[in-house]
Design a protein around this motif. Structure first.
Motif, short mmCIF file in Angstrom:
data_model
loop_
_atom_site.label_atom_id
_atom_site.label_comp_id
_atom_site.label_asym_id
_atom_site.label_seq_id
_atom_site.Cartn_x
_atom_site.Cartn_y
_atom_site.Cartn_z
N TYR A 1 0.82 -1.14 -0.30
CA TYR A 1 -0.13 -0.13 -0.32
C TYR A 1 0.95 1.16 0.09
N ALA B 1 2.23 1.28 -3.30
CA ALA B 1 1.03 2.40 -4.33
C ALA B 1 1.35 3.60 -5.31
N VAL C 1 -7.05 1.63 -5.06
CA VAL C 1 -7.07 0.26 -4.42
C VAL C 1 -8.14 -0.91 -3.87
N ILE D 1 -5.99 -1.59 -8.39
CA ILE D 1 -5.57 -2.46 -7.49
C ILE D 1 -5.67 -3.41 -6.49
N ALA E 1 0.86 -7.11 -5.67
CA ALA E 1 -0.05 -6.08 -6.05
C ALA E 1 -0.11 -6.02 -7.68
N HIS F 1 -2.15 -4.56 -11.38
CA HIS F 1 -2.31 -3.84 -11.88
C HIS F 1 -3.50 -4.36 -13.55
#
Length: 635
Positions: free
Chosen positions: A123, A126, A135, A148, A217, A219
């Protein structure tokens, strides 16, 4: 007056050899309590009763044999090498299981702890990675909207072995094949968090690279088919690294080795002893001894011993086999005693060592090493193992984590797996899915919070190393340590510049190896019938033996002992049913004139024949395995 209050009074030459008569000045004792003269026969007994220094004994021996004394030798020597010193600190507290207690908890809690810690990190990264994207969680996905996702990867594998297959009825028909790698083209990845899971698509995320347990993470956006189409991937990356000291002006080395496998057929005691002598400075010329003086620490990364598998059958070990179990550890203790006397040494448990199976493996019990444990330079450590030497941080495992990654993912070399674990910031991402580990409840000890300067993995097939550079200036030396029993190679790491080189030993012990000849079932049955059939004429068998013996003598081979052993083994077997049956029928035929009812004779013969055939069949089946062992011995 010599050391220990021993005064050498007289040194005589006799016909039988030297006789040393020392005068013992008993310090703190009254006069007359002990005889002032003690005749030494043998010298070893006197040496045991009245210990003196080795130097004193050598000087006495040299004076008697008219050899140059040690003192003159020391004068001729250029200089005495002093081993360099270093500061050592262990960082194994997070791998130790002390106050943990198993209360029936499941492995889901360690996954939650891993996701919580890694998600906080991702986080924070990001906004720099994709500043304009929100997110979301899995349940908050909207079709066609880019966002995300942060979660734990799960890899669905078609060839992954399942424990339930052991109890499946179909397994008896189709045996489970265990390949080296369980990868399949139809494998796919799934991302999950606390809210749910979603199947991943796209070419940006390759199933051949990632494994179950990695937190990333992603995308992308949700498609109409319900999949999440991945466009980009963010990994945690290398963690921050403590500053490496730059004021080291002299070379200091840490020696890394693994896979000694003492007790196995591959173990070579001569190679290990040569390595011990190299480390302790008893091998090589003065230049080699100077290099040995620069070694400040030794690490043995797992699989130090290996026990015969036949002793682990689930039954109690017999008293005669208990010594077999202890011999490898005893030999290892002797070697470690020599190393610990001159330099600090860490020993880590491995897959074959007497330690717990699940990671993190706890230190080997110090009671196993009665000769090495009294030294403060000897340390029994955990697996994984982390420590600092002169503020240079080391982190390493015995190889189970990399071997497991090799089964469930693909890479060009083992160093690629090592680098991936560092970029994922996790030592064992496949634990507890396919790699056993302790069910921690509130933490995950395998998370890498600080980037090491040296990251090593033991028990690999070959030596390999690489210098990895991070985005924030981190420098990490990645090292694959080969098995010493197979390669005879140890690795030396220079603390000054993180350069490494190998220390290799090669010995050839020519020994006649036993060869085992495997016999197929048809040949085994033929040999079995041959063993159980003594109807062959004795004269023919004698002629054959004489003929084979004569041929063997011509060829320079003596097989008399083998022939005798063969005859003895044949006599151990009972006579077959055919012999007994034919003998009985001949007896009946000779007495047929006395029997009026021939049908009765035929009935008795038929009944006897069936009875003996059944009895012989039962006998052969009952002792089939014993017969096969006898046959294999002869073959």
């Amino acid at each position: 007056t010599l050391d220990g209050g021993i005064e050498l009074e007289k040194l005589n030459r006799t016909a039988d050899g030297p006789e040393i008569e020392p005068c013992i000045n008993a310090i703190g004792e009254e006069e007359g309590e002990r005889d002032p003269y003690l005749l030494v026969q043998p010298v070893g007994f006197w040496f045991k009763e009245n210990p003196i220094t080795l130097k004193t004994f050598f000087l006495t021996l040299c004076s008697f044999l008219s050899f140059p004394a040690m003192e003159s030798m020391e004068i001729d020597s250029e200089k005495a090498h002093q081993r360099r010193q270093s500061d050592y600190s262990s960082l194994d507290e997070r791998f130790e299981i002390q106050k943990e207690m198993y209360r029936g908890q499941q492995y889901s809690q360690i996954y939650f702890a891993r996701l919580h810690l890694m998600r906080t990190l991702l986080y924070s990264l990001a906004p720099t990675w994709k500043p304009d994207l929100p997110v979301c969680k899995v349940l908050g996905l909207e079709e066609g909207k880019e966002c995300i996702l942060v979660g734990t990867l799960f890899k669905h594998m078609k060839l992954k072995p399942c424990v339930l297959d052991e109890y499946s009825k179909e397994r008896s028909v189709t045996p489970l094949v265990k390949p080296h790698n369980f990868m399949h083209p139809d494998d796919n990845l799934i991302l999950e968090d606390e809210s749910g899971r979603v199947k991943l698509g796209g070419s940006a995320l390759s199933p051949a690279i990632y494994v179950t347990g990695v937190v990333v993470a992603l995308h992308g956006k949700e498609t109409s088919a319900g999949e999440f189409f991945v466009e980009d991937v963010l990994e945690a990356g290398l963690p921050p690294q403590i500053e490496r000291p730059l004021d080291l002006k002299e070379d200091k080395y840490v020696v890394l080795l693994s896979g000694l496998c003492i007790g196995s057929n591959l173990s070579n005691p001569l190679q290990f002893q040569l390595l011990v002598d190299q480390i302790t400075g008893h091998l090589g010329d003065e230049e080699e001894q100077g290099l040995a003086a620069q070694i400040v620490h030794v690490v043995i990364a797992g699989n130090s011993v290996e026990f015969p598998r036949k002793l682990f059958s689930g039954q109690n070990v017999a008293s005669k086999d208990q010594s077999t179990l202890y011999e490898p550890i005893k030999e290892l203790d002797i070697m470690l005693n020599q190393i610990a006397a001159g330099v600090s040494v860490d020993i880590m448990p491995g897959l074959n060592d007497p330690a717990n199976f699940a990671l993190p493996q706890q230190p080997l019990n110090r009671c196993l090493f009665p000769g090495s444990a009294p030294y403060n330079t000897f340390r029994s450590c955990t697996n994984p193992h982390s420590f600092d030497v002169d503020n240079v941080r080391f982190l390493g495992t015995s190889g189970q984590n990399i071997d497991d990654l090799d089964k469930y993912s693909e890479a060009e070399s083992k160093l690629d797996f090592v680098e991936r674990t560092l970029r994922w910031r996790h030592l064992a991402p496949t634990a507890p899915n396919t790699l056993g580990c302790y069910p921690f409840t509130d933490r995950d000890p395998f998370l890498i919070e600080t980037c090491p300067h040296v990251y090593f993995v033991g028990n690999q097939d070959k030596f390999d190393n690489r210098l990895l550079k991070g985005s924030e200036g981190q420098l990490v030396r990645l090292i694959c340590i080969p098995k010493f029993c197979e390669t005879g190679i140890a690795v030396a790491v220079n603390l000054r510049n993180l350069e490494c080189h190998t220390i290799s030993f090669s010995t050839q012990l020519k020994a006649k190896s036993a060869q085992i000849q495997h016999v197929n079932r048809k040949s085994s049955d033929e040999l079995l019938r041959k063993f159980a059939d003594p109807d062959v004429d004795e004269s023919k068998s004698t002629k054959r033996r004489r003929k084979s013996a004569s041929n063997s003598r011509e060829n320079g081979v003596d097989i008399e002992s083998n022939t005798i052993g063969l005859v003895e083994r044949k006599r151990l077997l009972l006579a077959p049913a055919s012999k007994r049956r034919s003998l009985f029928l001949r007896q009946l035929a000779s007495g047929k004139s006395h029997l009026r009812n021939k049908s009765l004779v035929r009935t008795i013969g038929k009944t006897w024949r069936k009875t003996m055939e059944g009895a012989s069949r039962v006998f052969i089946e009952k002792h089939y395995n014993r017969h096969r062992r006898l046959i294999n011995d002869v073959v």
